[in-house]
Design a protein around this motif. Sequence first.
Motif, PDB file in Angstrom:
ATOM      1  N   ASN A   1       0.819  -1.217   0.000  1.00 21.56           N
ATOM      2  CA  ASN A   1       0.000   0.000   0.000  1.00 21.56           C
ATOM      3  C   ASN A   1       0.853   1.268   0.000  1.00 21.56           C
ATOM      4  O   ASN A   1       0.545   2.249  -0.674  1.00 21.56           O
ATOM      5  CB  ASN A   1      -0.955   0.004   1.198  1.00 21.56           C
ATOM      6  CG  ASN A   1      -0.221   0.005   2.529  1.00 21.56           C
ATOM      7  OD1 ASN A   1       0.836  -0.626   2.666  1.00 21.56           O
ATOM      8  ND2 ASN A   1      -0.767   0.686   3.516  1.00 21.56           N
TER       9      ASN A   1
ATOM     10  N   GLU B   1       0.996   4.053  -3.096  1.00 21.40           N
ATOM     11  CA  GLU B   1       0.744   5.474  -2.839  1.00 21.40           C
ATOM     12  C   GLU B   1       1.915   6.318  -3.327  1.00 21.40           C
ATOM     13  O   GLU B   1       1.728   7.380  -3.921  1.00 21.40           O
ATOM     14  CB  GLU B   1       0.525   5.701  -1.343  1.00 21.40           C
ATOM     15  CG  GLU B   1      -0.808   5.183  -0.819  1.00 21.40           C
ATOM     16  CD  GLU B   1      -0.946   5.414   0.680  1.00 21.40           C
ATOM     17  OE1 GLU B   1      -0.293   6.343   1.195  1.00 21.40           O
ATOM     18  OE2 GLU B   1      -1.688   4.665   1.325  1.00 21.40           O
TER      19      GLU B   1
ATOM     20  N   LYS C   1       1.937   6.638  -7.139  1.00 23.76           N
ATOM     21  CA  LYS C   1       0.928   7.565  -7.661  1.00 23.76           C
ATOM     22  C   LYS C   1       1.301   9.019  -7.403  1.00 23.76           C
ATOM     23  O   LYS C   1       0.753   9.920  -8.037  1.00 23.76           O
ATOM     24  CB  LYS C   1      -0.441   7.235  -7.060  1.00 23.76           C
ATOM     25  CG  LYS C   1      -1.005   5.910  -7.572  1.00 23.76           C
ATOM     26  CD  LYS C   1      -2.363   5.587  -6.967  1.00 23.76           C
ATOM     27  CE  LYS C   1      -2.881   4.264  -7.508  1.00 23.76           C
ATOM     28  NZ  LYS C   1      -4.209   3.898  -6.945  1.00 23.76           N
ATOM     29  N   GLN C   2       2.201   9.241  -6.473  1.00 24.69           N
ATOM     30  CA  GLN C   2       2.673  10.591  -6.208  1.00 24.69           C
ATOM     31  C   GLN C   2       3.925  10.937  -7.013  1.00 24.69           C
ATOM     32  O   GLN C   2       4.373  12.083  -7.006  1.00 24.69           O
ATOM     33  CB  GLN C   2       2.985  10.759  -4.713  1.00 24.69           C
ATOM     34  CG  GLN C   2       1.771  10.693  -3.810  1.00 24.69           C
ATOM     35  CD  GLN C   2       0.757  11.788  -4.099  1.00 24.69           C
ATOM     36  OE1 GLN C   2       1.115  12.950  -4.293  1.00 24.69           O
ATOM     37  NE2 GLN C   2      -0.516  11.421  -4.165  1.00 24.69           N
TER      38      GLN C   2
END
Length: 763
Positions: free
Chosen positions: A351, A355, A358-359
């Motif tokens: 996870n 994250e 995606k950043q």
Amino acid sequence: MKFKNFKLTPVKKWVLGSILAIFLLFGLFYLSIYWGWWGKVPTTAELKDLKQNEATEVFSSEGKLIGKYYIFDRQPVLFEELPQHLLDALIATEDVRFYEHSGIDSRSLLRVFVKTILMGDESSGGGSTITLQLAKNLFGRKDYGHLSIVVNKLRESIIARRLEDIYSKEEILGLYFNTVPFSDNTYGIESAAMKFFNTTTSELTLEEAATLVGTLKASHYYNPRLNTQRSLERRNVVLYQMNKYGFLPSERYVKAKSRPINLDYQYFSNNGGVAPYFRAQLKKDVESILDTLKKENGEPYNLYRDGLQVHTTIDYEMQLLAEEAMQEHMAQLQEQFEKAYGKNPPWKRKNLLEEALKQSEQYKSLANAGWSEEKILDSLHRKTDMEFFDWGQKKLTQASIADSLQHYMKFLNMGMINLEPSTGAVKSWVGGINHKYFKYDHVTQSRRQIGSTFKPVVYTAAIEAGIDPCTYYSLREVTYEGGWTPSNSGDEEEDPYMRYPMPTALARSINTIAVKVLYDVGLQKVIDQAERMMFPKDLPKYPSIALGTAELTAAELAGSYASYANNGKAAKPYYLTRINDKYGNTIAEFRPQVASTPAFSSTTRQVMIEMMKGTVNSGTAARLRYKYNLPNDIAGKTGTTQNNRDGWFVGITPSLISVTWAGTDDPRIGFPSTALGQGANSALPAFALLLQKMNADSQFNKITKAQFSPPSSTVQMMLDCEPEQRDNFLERLFTRSDQPRKPEKKEKQGLFKKIKGIFKKKN
């Protein structure tokens, strides 16, 4: 006469006509170049006003070169600074008749023309004079196909003639040495001397000069950094030429050629060299300043072309030691960090990685291009050859962008700034662990919660408000309005009847007492006190600020803490002292920005210094004494934030303020334990190692041997209290445990006091 019998036969006519045609064609060809049909040839007026891109140099406070900003790494040098053996090496190797000709070797040019045009030999170049080479260095060459060599040579001959008419032989040699390209994209002898031998042109030895001149034949092939043996052989050829033409006595020649090449390489890149994070920040600042300045002719200054000299407050040797200290500590801390997390560290959790992906800039770029999430993730997991940073080595491996992101998520980083408290002058600046791989600067860019390093501000405000530092506060937790219940770390709650005065509470960094002191003095007074110490004006106006919920940079914290060593006056960190143009004229000058009035009284300052000495001598920073054996006069404060995300240490000496931060760039990943992540373990050691190194070097005696002035008798009396008290039976019955107890004055002890003493536990 014999000429009467001379008859022009058809063959003779053809030969003569061919010769005349060739000369006519050559003349027209030469004129076409002279007239600029093949490209503009600089005029005499233009040659009189030669402008070359010159690197901007950055200097330490002692005048040592610590970096450059450039397109071409070039730095000018005067002819008078060129040592004779350097001039001799060049002339003996490149142009032994330099002082005899007018810039052109006609025989060489004719050879090139005949061989290239008539024989098709494109390798017939060579034989250039120093002046012709200067013309090439100044204006470069263009591609004209099969005629390139001839066109360029003739064009350079025209320029060379004009140069010889304008400049003396000495001036031509000076121009040559300031423009000639050396190895590793270095232009000019001064830059080459500094890069390869860490010296100036005037200080070049015979062997060093011969090495650099030797590289001119083929700068990459004879690069002494890449091909030492090849460069050595070429250097000895230069020495042989010097001996052959009488520039070097045989005895000295024999000695010189037997010596090895001893490089002292200085690489002034954006990512390498001394203080890369500092230089990156400085570049932004200088560019902004130059935008406000104009030259006398109205033109703007150019950082990369105008040969400016930027002078800073950085101490070169301290900067080196600070970087060494950081590297030694962080390599060890990283190993402990990874080992403590074991087989399931957070950076390997799916996870967190998703994250982070995606950043990432790559994900956002592909998403903006309209790619589907599935296609984006597939692209980011595609493997290719990559170089990974790791402590002690670089790893070449097959990896994807996702692998790279996961690899770098695990690294701890560091920011450390050291400044002079009286002026705010920055002496060293370590913005991170490696500028090539981690660009984010943790001195001025990174704002993190400062933890317990804010507690001294709370105690300062309390003392300024008249609260006696020997007021005793209970350890007991209290729930405040809104349901907030600050607690202590470790085993501080083991004895709820124990009370501590401010010096002990600060030394042991007790959270519950810091909050109680804040409530006693008032939140607004604490905020006001912080602002007088030059803390930012956007501090959170909540009681939790007592525990360091404010986010600051290391530089901001250092400037505020300077007030404790500078008679109560905070100092904004400054590091740029002046900017000179290439002629040495000052075009901008800067002064320290120190608060005009003290943020607190002299008595308060002395009290706080003594209290923060306690942090070092017997509190949370005591390992400075028992582990690192530092004898220096030091005050300080450790800091650790929630979930062990940030570790801080502020070191205060009479002549130096040091702020160190340690943690991960990803705030979701903290230290796995307080033992590992507390400021005393994660941040303090870098300061300790730096001070050890400075103690071992006598040039830092002014800093390392400095001592705080002894506290006044008034301050000594104010701090004359027992380090702890425990509530006795009567106090437990009749006193609210969360209320502070005023210090007991020995001269006013009465009957009730004596009765209480019967029940008091002895320490």
